[in-house]
Design an enzyme around this catalytic site. Structure first.
Site, PDB file in Angstrom:
ATOM      1  N   HIS A  82     -14.612  -5.805 -15.753  1.00 30.62           N
ATOM      2  CA  HIS A  82     -15.241  -4.856 -16.600  1.00 30.62           C
ATOM      3  C   HIS A  82     -13.870  -3.211 -16.011  1.00 30.62           C
ATOM      4  CE1 HIS A  82     -18.481  -2.005 -15.012  1.00 30.62           C
ATOM      5  NE2 HIS A  82     -17.418  -1.028 -14.360  1.00 30.62           N
ATOM      6  N   ASP A 161     -28.229   0.691  -7.610  1.00 30.27           N
ATOM      7  CA  ASP A 161     -27.281   2.232  -8.164  1.00 30.27           C
ATOM      8  C   ASP A 161     -27.747   2.326  -9.552  1.00 30.27           C
ATOM      9  OD1 ASP A 161     -24.552   2.530  -9.224  1.00 30.27           O
ATOM     10  OD2 ASP A 161     -25.450   1.241 -10.678  1.00 30.27           O
ATOM     11  N   ARG A 168     -25.936  11.176  -8.931  1.00 33.89           N
ATOM     12  CA  ARG A 168     -24.684  11.565  -9.161  1.00 33.89           C
ATOM     13  C   ARG A 168     -24.579  12.620 -10.586  1.00 33.89           C
ATOM     14  NH1 ARG A 168     -21.936   6.100  -8.191  1.00 33.89           N
ATOM     15  NH2 ARG A 168     -20.177   7.515  -8.755  1.00 33.89           N
ATOM     16  N   SER A 183     -20.941   1.146  -7.073  1.00 35.27           N
ATOM     17  CA  SER A 183     -22.084   0.792  -7.819  1.00 35.27           C
ATOM     18  C   SER A 183     -21.047   0.356  -9.025  1.00 35.27           C
ATOM     19  CB  SER A 183     -21.299   2.551  -8.434  1.00 35.27           C
ATOM     20  OG  SER A 183     -22.174   2.929  -9.886  1.00 35.27           O
ATOM     21  N   LYS A 187     -22.774  -3.790  -9.345  1.00 31.34           N
ATOM     22  CA  LYS A 187     -23.137  -4.488 -10.366  1.00 31.34           C
ATOM     23  C   LYS A 187     -22.660  -6.277 -10.717  1.00 31.34           C
ATOM     24  CE  LYS A 187     -22.911  -1.083 -12.536  1.00 31.34           C
ATOM     25  NZ  LYS A 187     -22.532   0.522 -12.851  1.00 31.34           N
TER      26      LYS A 187
END
Ligand code: URA
Length: 434
Positions: A82, A161, A168, A183, A187
């Site tokens: 990620h 999220d 946000r 967040s 995930k």
């Protein structure tokens, strides 16, 4: 429990207990807590912060707000990668095939992008015919058969999220360490992989502007990954200038193919091989990260990574011919060029400003329902450190609206500095956190 009391407690800088955090998240998901109260809560967190214990709780509550994917039917150690988000970041399209070519099963759930350019889903969808929405059973079968598949992350993964991030995004509360950590990690922990590699960007085009903040974010995410039983590592990488030369969905696919042919820009090639090497290490196919990096470099050089990319494209309905004929990727109606306004060296390329310029070409979305133009974007012919002569092409912009493209060119001109002395070389990889 009372929502106002919890907001006030955080506003006054006090620590919340697990029950209070759970109450806020569950209440917001079930719509018992309205947007305006959640926005006030997020702003209180933004200013007062959360400690590690609160952040771990928030992450786990958000993970458990939806399904936790079961990928146990896929053989081997599944490694997810990620990136915290940057301009021109197409590394997943390269690291996935390289790691898969070295025997690491890559079962990637990806998202769409909000901001400068699209996410991995948008990039892959710029390939004609490529299908991102496939049944979970077909996804698992593809990974077992060819070692790699990529699907859109469903709304069932960490729905808290999805809702909180959207709020946000419109309330100025994105750039907070605990909120970013919860967040991303909620995930990642829900997406069923056994190990996680995090590419934490730092610099003008990243959420974390300084190396110190990027390191704090990386350490927090690594600790949460490990405490949840996942082998986790993070690499802190430079995002002061765009990664590679291409920004925009189809343009980035083309550049990823160039890298897999060993014909890509140095920065993105070095970063992709390093990240793929670490995935290979995390997937237990190498004894050390360096051995993994050597294996990834060999997969690149031999063309096995490119072949794996073709298999990925073919397996999901796309035309693998794009690797030989880039004109099969969509083409934009207009191309404009930016010419150098002086001679010297490219000294600075502000990634944030360039990201905004790319969004204005049509390559990114401002709101989550905005349509993206897959062929829009920017291609830099010159990068930081390159010498340039007055009148030479610095970059090209692509899109369907000439007026918007002209504005983007102006924005790029403000973002790029031409200086008289060659700037110091910068390193793309700043630190590894294990
Ligand atoms: N990416 C995410 O998924 N969440 C954030 O908060 C920031 C980047």
């Amino acid at each position: 429990m009372n929502t106002v009391d919890i907001i006030t407690k955080k506003r006054d800088g006090l620590k919340l207990d697990a029950g209070e955090i759970e109450y806020m998240v569950e209440g917001y998901v079930s719509e018992a807590i309205p947007d305006y109260q959640m926005a006030a809560f997020l702003m209180a967190v933004y200013f007062q912060g959360m400690d590690t214990e609160e952040t771990v709780t928030l992450t786990k509550v958000m993970r458990d707000s939806g399904e936790v994917a079961d990928l146990s039917a896929i053989n081997g150690i599944k490694v997810d990668k990620h990136s915290t988000g940057g301009v021109g970041d197409k590394t997943t399209l390269i690291t996935g095939p390289l790691a898969a070519a070295c025997g690491v099963p890559v079962a990637k759930m990806s998202g769409r992008g909000l901001g400068f350019t699209g996410g991995t889903v948008d990039k892959l969808e710029s390939i004609p015919g490529f299908r991102m929405s496939i049944e979970e059973s077909d996804f698992i079968e593809l990974v077992n058969k060819q070692g790699i598949a990529v699907i859109s992350q469903t709304g069932h993964i960490a729905p808290a999220d999805k809702k909180i991030y959207a709020l946000r995004d419109v309330t100025g509360t994105v750039e907070n360490m605990s909120l970013i950590t919860s967040s991303i990690m909620s995930k990642k922990l829900a997406s069923g992989s056994d190990a996680i590699l995090l590419d934490v960007k730092c610099g003008s085009g990243a959420f974390m502007k300084t190396e110190k903040d990027a390191e704090r974010l990386a350490s927090l995410m690594v600790d949460i990954g490990k405490s949840s039983g996942k082998r986790t590592m993070a690499v802190i990488t430079d995002m002061n200038q765009p990664l590679g030369c291409a920004i925009g969905n189809a343009l980035e696919v083309k550049e990823a193919i160039d890298v897999l042919k060993n014909e890509g820009p140095d920065d993105i090639t070095e970063l992709s091989v390093t990240l793929a090497g670490m995935m290979i290490f995390l997937g237990n196919k190498a004894n050390t990260p360096d051995e993994g990096i050597a294996m990834a470099a060999e997969a690149l050089k031999s063309g096995r990574g490119l072949e794996k990319f073709r298999e990925l494209v073919r397996g999901q309905g796309g035309d693998p011919g794009i690797t030989e004929d880039s004109s099969l990727l969509t083409k934009s109606a207009h191309t404009l060029e930016l010419h150098a306004w002086g001679s010297g060296y490219i000294g600075e390329m502000d990634a944030m400003m360039i990201g905004q310029a790319s969004q204005h070409t049509g390559a990114g979305r401002q709101r989550k329902d905005d349509a993206i133009n897959p062929s829009a974007g920017i291609y830099f012919c010159k990068k930081t450190g390159d010498s340039v002569k007055k009148g030479e092409v610095v970059c090209k912009v692509f899109g369907d609206d000439v007026k918007k493209l002209k504005n983007s060119l102006e924005e790029i001109e403000n973002a790029v500095k031409i200086i008289t002395e060659r700037p110091q070389a910068y390193s793309i990889i700043k630190k590894v956190i294990r």
